[in-house]
Design a protein around this motif. Structure first.
Motif, short mmCIF file in Angstrom:
data_model
loop_
_atom_site.label_atom_id
_atom_site.label_comp_id
_atom_site.label_asym_id
_atom_site.label_seq_id
_atom_site.Cartn_x
_atom_site.Cartn_y
_atom_site.Cartn_z
N LEU A 2 -4.25 50.77 69.89
CA LEU A 2 -3.39 50.26 70.94
C LEU A 2 -3.60 48.77 71.14
N ASP A 3 -2.52 48.07 71.32
CA ASP A 3 -2.60 46.65 71.67
C ASP A 3 -2.95 46.56 73.15
N ALA A 5 -2.80 44.16 75.15
CA ALA A 5 -1.79 43.43 75.91
C ALA A 5 -0.71 44.37 76.42
N THR A 6 -0.35 45.38 75.64
CA THR A 6 0.63 46.38 76.09
C THR A 6 0.12 47.10 77.32
#
Length: 164
Positions: A2-3, A5-6
């Motif tokens: 998972l990023d 930032a997301t």
């Protein structure tokens, strides 16, 4: 994976939606109190003020409170999915005491929201029996629930675990 930032964007949007939802649910009972107190006023001022208050009540519920609740739920569920799948925490994430308190608060706020919406229908139909005093006394219920929810999430407290 998972990023991160997301996750931060989704969390920020969730917080903004909750702020709008809470603001509306703190203000709507105040409008109900003003409406209930119009019974003591002389006509035609009473009719004119009640008409205006009911327009405000309707708009607040339909334009701000309902959409922000939906967005708070959508982003909240998204955050849960991120924790469970993206951060690989699985279902045990939902069983943590702080998360149980948070989810109980969400259910309580959603119930209060439903009560306020149902009461608007009663007010518009002229069948509400609630007084201005009732609305002033219950006005802070969402804030009290929010205190528990915010402290649960920010501290992530647990029971019986040293160092947590």
């Amino acid at each position: 994976m998972l990023d991160f930032a997301t996750f931060e964007v989704v969390r920020g949007l969730h917080i903004l939606a909750v702020i709008a939802w809470m603001a509306g649910m703190l203000f709507l009972p105040r409008l109900y109190a003003y409406d209930a107190e119009q019974a003591d006023k002389a006509e035609p001022l009473r009719s004119e003020m009640r008409s205006l208050l009911r327009i405000w009540q309707h708009r607040l519920l339909k334009i701000i409170i309902n959409p922000s609740m939906i967005l708070a739920w959508v982003f909240g569920v998204w955050l849960i999915v991120i924790h469970m799948v993206g951060f690989d925490e699985g279902w045990s994430f939902l069983a943590q005491p702080w998360m149980i308190a948070k989810l109980a608060g969400v259910v309580a706020l959603s119930g209060w929201h439903g009560f306020l919406a149902k009461e608007l229908r009663r007010i518009r139909a002229g069948t509400s029996v609630r007084t201005g005093k009732f609305w002033r006394m219950t006005n802070e219920i969402p804030f009290l629930i929010a205190i528990v929810m915010v402290l649960s999430v920010t501290t992530q407290w647990t029971f019986g675990q040293a160092g947590a």
